[in-house]
Structure formats: C-alpha cells, structure tokens
Design a protein around this motif. Structure first.
Motif, PDB file in Angstrom:
ATOM      1  N   VAL A  32       0.832  -1.204   0.000  1.00 41.33           N
ATOM      2  CA  VAL A  32       0.000   0.000   0.000  1.00 41.33           C
ATOM      3  C   VAL A  32       0.867   1.255   0.000  1.00 41.33           C
ATOM      4  O   VAL A  32       0.511   2.280  -0.593  1.00 41.33           O
ATOM      5  N   TYR A  33       2.019   1.192   0.673  1.00 39.44           N
ATOM      6  CA  TYR A  33       2.929   2.337   0.753  1.00 39.44           C
ATOM      7  C   TYR A  33       4.336   1.820   1.011  1.00 39.44           C
ATOM      8  O   TYR A  33       4.526   0.826   1.713  1.00 39.44           O
ATOM      9  N   GLY A  72      -2.794   3.972  10.994  1.00 36.97           N
ATOM     10  CA  GLY A  72      -2.177   5.288  10.980  1.00 36.97           C
ATOM     11  C   GLY A  72      -0.994   5.353  11.925  1.00 36.97           C
ATOM     12  O   GLY A  72      -0.991   4.730  12.979  1.00 36.97           O
ATOM     13  N   PHE A  73       0.033   6.103  11.541  1.00 39.00           N
ATOM     14  CA  PHE A  73       1.205   6.283  12.390  1.00 39.00           C
ATOM     15  C   PHE A  73       1.965   7.525  11.939  1.00 39.00           C
ATOM     16  O   PHE A  73       1.718   8.070  10.854  1.00 39.00           O
ATOM     17  N   THR A  74       2.872   7.984  12.768  1.00 33.45           N
ATOM     18  CA  THR A  74       3.729   9.108  12.425  1.00 33.45           C
ATOM     19  C   THR A  74       4.986   8.578  11.765  1.00 33.45           C
ATOM     20  O   THR A  74       5.648   7.686  12.314  1.00 33.45           O
ATOM     21  N   HIS A  75       5.324   9.111  10.603  1.00 31.68           N
ATOM     22  CA  HIS A  75       6.508   8.622   9.897  1.00 31.68           C
ATOM     23  C   HIS A  75       7.740   8.816  10.772  1.00 31.68           C
ATOM     24  O   HIS A  75       7.970   9.898  11.316  1.00 31.68           O
ATOM     25  N   PRO A  76       8.557   7.777  10.955  1.00 26.64           N
ATOM     26  CA  PRO A  76       9.685   7.839  11.896  1.00 26.64           C
ATOM     27  C   PRO A  76      10.784   8.826  11.511  1.00 26.64           C
ATOM     28  O   PRO A  76      11.595   9.190  12.360  1.00 26.64           O
ATOM     29  N   PHE A  86      -3.689   4.990   6.278  1.00 33.07           N
ATOM     30  CA  PHE A  86      -3.947   4.118   5.137  1.00 33.07           C
ATOM     31  C   PHE A  86      -5.215   3.302   5.370  1.00 33.07           C
ATOM     32  O   PHE A  86      -5.577   3.001   6.509  1.00 33.07           O
ATOM     33  N   THR A  87      -5.875   2.944   4.289  1.00 31.09           N
ATOM     34  CA  THR A  87      -7.053   2.089   4.357  1.00 31.09           C
ATOM     35  C   THR A  87      -6.929   0.968   3.336  1.00 31.09           C
ATOM     36  O   THR A  87      -6.227   1.103   2.334  1.00 31.09           O
TER      37      THR A  87
END
Length: 301
Positions: free
Chosen positions: A79-80, A267-271, A279-280
């Motif tokens: 997905v990403y 969902g999360f914060t990019h490290p 994302f779904t």
C-alpha cells in the motif's frame, strides 16, 4: 549503547526498562540482564532490583543476528513504501512470520525477497513491529531500518497509532458503541486460547456498530492495546464471538476462510519525516460477498 536516567519511574528494573526502551520486550530485557548487558550506575543488577531516582541505566544492545530465512518470491499487496517503512495489506491465510509449524511461505519470507528489513526483532521476525493473526486480513506496518523500528514500536507503546478493524460477529449488539476493558492471558484450560483472566495483561477494545443483520452485527473496533487474539477474545467475552472463528466461535457459523476480521485502517507518524500517515484497505472479496448475502437475505443459515 542505550542510556537513560531514572526520573519518575518506579519499581523493578525489568518492568521499568520496557518503559524506557519500548523497542525491547520485558522477556528480552530479562535475557539482556542475565547476560550482563544492562548496568545500573555501572553495576549489573538483578531483574527484581528496584530503580531509584537518579540511577543511570545503560544497555549494551545485542549485535544484529544473521538472518537465516529463505526469501521467497511471493506477491505482495504493498500500500505504501519508502526507504524507512512499508505498509502491506496481508491476505487472509498468510502467517506473518516463521514459527513452529510454519517455517516458510510467510509474510516475512516474502518481504525479505522484496527489500532489507530491520534486525531488532531477531532471526524470525525481521521488520515486524506488530502482528495480525493468520486468518485476519489487512494492514501491517513494517520497519525497513532499525531507526524506523524503534520509532514505530515506541508509538505502539504510547498508543498513538490508529488501528481500526472491521469485524462480523454473532448476535445482535443492542448498544451503538461500547468499550471492553478486560485483562487477557493464556486460557488455563486450553493453552491454544487466550481468555479474560484475573491478573492478565491490560487490554482495551472500543467498538462501534456499523450495521445489524439480525443474527449478526457488523462492527468497527479500535485497539488501545494489541494483545494476542484481543478482538476475538473480547467479543466472545460479551457474548458476540466473531463469525467464522475456528478457535473462539460456535460450530454453527458462516462459511469462509476463518474469522471475519479485517485490519482496514492504519495510521502512524513517519519515523523520519514526522508526518502523520493514514492508510485504508478494502474488505477481502469473501467478506464483501458474505455481507452482500446477509444484506439480501437478512441472515444465512
């Protein structure tokens, strides 16, 4: 070398260490303490020793373990992806990482063929920050670097991630929403199962009703914690086990490939970039087909 100074933390050092360094579990710290890799003010402690304000904690991290897994050219629904993290939509029926009885054909085998992964979780779980069950489909975040792994693990510990599941359960849930706060641990009568047990690990699940089908209810679940089989056990504990669940559900249930449970939102914060990512992933075809049948006929015998 990891270093921290005790400020407000209290209790046994083996319990405090995962709070200071959430990238390692308590069992991992037990091994590190036993090996002498942890010091308090320069001295090697016992796991039961209490920490005090001002104590200087130092942890010598173990060297990365050489991965002896076989990369496999298995298609992935990515997905990403960037240089630090990867989000994959795991199909129902795929085991996340090798374990007894599942030495290969896992998500980890497929990921290793695709790209390098973080080494923090050791030989059999490289890159894996969190897991979902074999017969649960949906989104997983994967760490490609150790730096990313530490950040994502810390977010899980701090409960800042978004993890939303879609589940189809038996029965008609009357409430529009609710929260299940019940500790989980191994079922003393069946070691293959988890159960609500006194003194278990804290576990919290929030649910919201999406649609009622008479004998079944479609819900969204949000996790505060990520215990083994958490949604499956929590919903069973309030009398609404997941449809299709071979371990916790009734024998008379909906035909499918296991429990109707899908990790549809993550969902999360990019490290590295510090940006919030969400994302779904759509429901798998068997889930969509079952809902269409329920919608058309009201129930399935």
């Amino acid at each position: 070398m990891l270093t921290a100074t005790i400020t407000t933390q209290q209790g046994r050092i083996d319990k405090v260490l995962p709070q200071l360094f959430p990238q390692y579990s308590r069992s991992q710290f037990h091994r590190l303490i036993k090996s002498g890799a942890v010091t308090v003010n320069g001295n090697v402690p016992r796991a039961k020793d209490q920490v005090r304000q001002g104590d200087l904690i130092q942890v010598t991290e173990p060297a990365p373990v050489h991965l002896d897994l076989q990369p496999e050219d298995i298609p992935l629904d990515i997905v990403y992806e960037d240089d630090d993290v990867l989000v994959v939509n795991k199909p129902q029926g795929m085991v996340v990482h090798p374990a007894p009885g599942h030495p290969d054909h896992t998500l980890v085998n497929a990921l290793l063929y695709h790209c390098p992964l973080s080494t923090i979780n050791g030989t059999y779980r490289p890159g894996i920050v969190h897991r979902i069950d074999k017969d649960t489909s949906g989104l997983l975040m994967v760490a490609k670097t150790d730096r990313a792994h530490r950040s994502l693990a810390a977010q899980l510990k701090a409960k800042t991630n978004i993890r939303e599941y879609t589940a189809l359960v038996h029965g008609n849930i009357r409430e529009d929403h609710g929260t299940i706060n019940a500790p989980l641990g191994r079922n003393p009568k069946n070691r293959k199962q988890q159960a609500v047990v006194p003194g278990g690990r804290p576990a919290v699940t929030h649910f919201t009703v999406v649609h009622r089908y008479g004998d079944y209810t479609l819900i969204k679940c949000q996790l505060e914690t990520g215990r083994t089989h958490q949604i499956r056990v929590h919903m069973k504990s309030i009398g609404h086990p997941l449809a299709g669940d071979p371990l916790y559900g009734p024998r008379k249930t909906l035909a499918g490939n296991g429990q109707f449970l899908h990790a549809g939102k993550l969902g999360f914060t990019h490290p590295v970039m510090g940006k919030q990512l969400i994302f779904t992933a759509p429901l798998p075809p068997v889930f969509e087909k079952t809902l269409a049948q329920l919608d058309k006929r009201g129930r399935i015998q």
